[in-house]
Design a protein around this motif. Sequence first.
Motif, PDB file in Angstrom:
ATOM      1  N   ILE A 164       0.843  -1.203   0.000  1.00 50.63           N
ATOM      2  CA  ILE A 164       0.000   0.000   0.000  1.00 50.63           C
ATOM      3  C   ILE A 164       0.873   1.247   0.000  1.00 50.63           C
ATOM      4  O   ILE A 164       0.652   2.185  -0.773  1.00 50.63           O
ATOM      5  CB  ILE A 164      -0.932   0.002   1.229  1.00 50.63           C
ATOM      6  N   GLU A 165       1.891   1.241   0.847  1.00 49.33           N
ATOM      7  CA  GLU A 165       2.771   2.403   0.941  1.00 49.33           C
ATOM      8  C   GLU A 165       3.479   2.677  -0.384  1.00 49.33           C
ATOM      9  O   GLU A 165       3.619   3.819  -0.811  1.00 49.33           O
ATOM     10  CB  GLU A 165       3.799   2.185   2.048  1.00 49.33           C
ATOM     11  N   ALA A 220       0.549   3.575  -3.345  1.00 45.87           N
ATOM     12  CA  ALA A 220      -0.439   4.632  -3.154  1.00 45.87           C
ATOM     13  C   ALA A 220      -0.031   5.939  -3.821  1.00 45.87           C
ATOM     14  O   ALA A 220      -0.878   6.661  -4.342  1.00 45.87           O
ATOM     15  CB  ALA A 220      -0.692   4.860  -1.664  1.00 45.87           C
ATOM     16  N   HIS A 262       2.222   9.403  -2.927  1.00 47.33           N
ATOM     17  CA  HIS A 262       1.928  10.334  -1.836  1.00 47.33           C
ATOM     18  C   HIS A 262       1.987  11.787  -2.285  1.00 47.33           C
ATOM     19  O   HIS A 262       2.049  12.686  -1.472  1.00 47.33           O
ATOM     20  CB  HIS A 262       2.909  10.075  -0.677  1.00 47.33           C
ATOM     21  N   LEU A 319      -2.954   5.649   8.339  1.00 47.65           N
ATOM     22  CA  LEU A 319      -2.831   5.789   6.889  1.00 47.65           C
ATOM     23  C   LEU A 319      -2.984   7.249   6.486  1.00 47.65           C
ATOM     24  O   LEU A 319      -3.779   7.988   7.092  1.00 47.65           O
ATOM     25  CB  LEU A 319      -3.917   4.963   6.188  1.00 47.65           C
ATOM     26  N   GLU A 345      -3.108   6.877   0.818  1.00 51.01           N
ATOM     27  CA  GLU A 345      -3.224   5.439   1.083  1.00 51.01           C
ATOM     28  C   GLU A 345      -4.680   5.029   1.240  1.00 51.01           C
ATOM     29  O   GLU A 345      -5.104   3.984   0.729  1.00 51.01           O
ATOM     30  CB  GLU A 345      -2.410   5.087   2.330  1.00 51.01           C
TER      31      GLU A 345
END
Length: 199
Positions: free
Chosen positions: A60-61, A64, A66, A124, A128
Amino acid sequence: MTPAAMRLTVRTLAAIAVVLLANVVGLASYTYFGFYNVAATEQDWDLVRWSLETIRNNSIERHAGHNVSLDRSLDDPEMIRTGGLHYKEEGCVYCHGGPGISRAEFAKNMQPEPPDLKKAAATLDDAELYWIMQNGIKMTGMPAFGPTHNQEELWAMVAFTRRLPEMSQSEYEKITEVSEGGGHQQAGGEDHAPATFRK
């Protein structure tokens, strides 16, 4: 190092390699031939649970992204209300519960158990949360809403989730109350999101 010491070191390393190989083969055979119990009534081994959680969190990190920025605030009451309506109508409340509302009985017997979003959301960031709602998570029961919801609706769901930790039961009921003759329309997968919501 003397020849005797070198031979001892080689034997020790060889023994370690054999033990590791035997463990790998044994574990592979155990799982391949169906001995590992996949029933949801059985808890996963600690190693399996740790491995799946680590894979999930790191994935996920990484995926996603950012750098997501919005011109519109996630504190917008209309966004929160839209997200709340989706949360209720899509059945999210059955797995995750809500303010003053317990999860459905079936959700308590899922493996892994669906998280309490009031707590999970705090770990999160917005990107995310958006990615999870858009893509879902394999082997958890979390569906992908991206194919049926546009970006604006997904961000609205993020806004609602962000609000959950401080939301009272009466506020939840007010937000998720469907007005007479309507409610809101599904997007049917079409993306009509304004530019401020586009990544």
